[in-house]
Design an enzyme around this catalytic site. Structure first.
Site, PDB file in Angstrom:
ATOM      1  N   ARG A  17      -1.549 -23.590  48.216  1.00 30.68           N
ATOM      2  CA  ARG A  17      -1.139 -24.202  49.489  1.00 30.68           C
ATOM      3  C   ARG A  17      -1.366 -25.719  49.489  1.00 30.68           C
ATOM      4  NH1 ARG A  17       2.049 -21.087  51.925  1.00 30.68           N
ATOM      5  NH2 ARG A  17       1.647 -22.096  53.864  1.00 30.68           N
ATOM      6  N   ARG A  18      -1.351 -26.325  48.289  1.00 32.20           N
ATOM      7  CA  ARG A  18      -1.530 -27.772  48.161  1.00 32.20           C
ATOM      8  C   ARG A  18      -0.371 -28.424  47.415  1.00 32.20           C
ATOM      9  NH1 ARG A  18      -7.907 -28.538  46.563  1.00 32.20           N
ATOM     10  NH2 ARG A  18      -8.736 -27.193  48.189  1.00 32.20           N
ATOM     11  N   GLY A  19       0.681 -27.664  47.134  1.00 24.37           N
ATOM     12  CA  GLY A  19       1.835 -28.224  46.455  1.00 24.37           C
ATOM     13  C   GLY A  19       1.763 -28.199  44.940  1.00 24.37           C
ATOM     14  N   GLU A  38      11.728 -13.682  36.952  1.00 24.90           N
ATOM     15  CA  GLU A  38      11.550 -12.462  37.726  1.00 24.90           C
ATOM     16  C   GLU A  38      10.355 -12.669  38.638  1.00 24.90           C
ATOM     17  OE1 GLU A  38      11.317 -11.829  34.196  1.00 24.90           O
ATOM     18  OE2 GLU A  38      13.343 -11.115  33.859  1.00 24.90           O
ATOM     19  N   TYR A  50      10.850 -20.604  45.209  1.00 25.01           N
ATOM     20  CA  TYR A  50      11.985 -20.629  44.283  1.00 25.01           C
ATOM     21  C   TYR A  50      13.291 -20.911  45.024  1.00 25.01           C
ATOM     22  CZ  TYR A  50       8.574 -18.488  41.135  1.00 25.01           C
ATOM     23  OH  TYR A  50       7.459 -18.219  40.376  1.00 25.01           O
TER      24      TYR A  50
END
Length: 78
Positions: A17-19, A38, A50
């Protein structure tokens, strides 16, 4: 164009959650190629990431993953 497959993209829990995943993925996508990967059907966060980078679902592989059994979503980006 050449083809590339992303086999694993993982970030340690304390760095999520920090990029970090977006930076790693962006670095790989600098290569000019058609990309495939996949992802577990239940991995909503990865699928969203994605999708932001232009990957689109092209097929599903039922029972692809084990422990627990789950469908894989095959994604492609040109």
């Amino acid at each position: 164009p050449p083809e590339r497959e992303i086999l694993n993209l993982a970030v340690a829990p304390r760095f999520r959650r920090r990029g970090v995943a977006a930076l790693l993925l962006g670095h790989e996508l600098n290569h000019r190629a058609i990309f495939y990967l996949e992802v577990r059907e239940s991995n909503v966060a990865a699928r969203a990431l994605y999708g932001k980078f232009g990957f689109r679902e092209i097929s599903r592989r039922t029972g692809y993953y084990h422990h627990p059994p789950e469908t894989a979503i095959v994604m492609k980006m040109n």
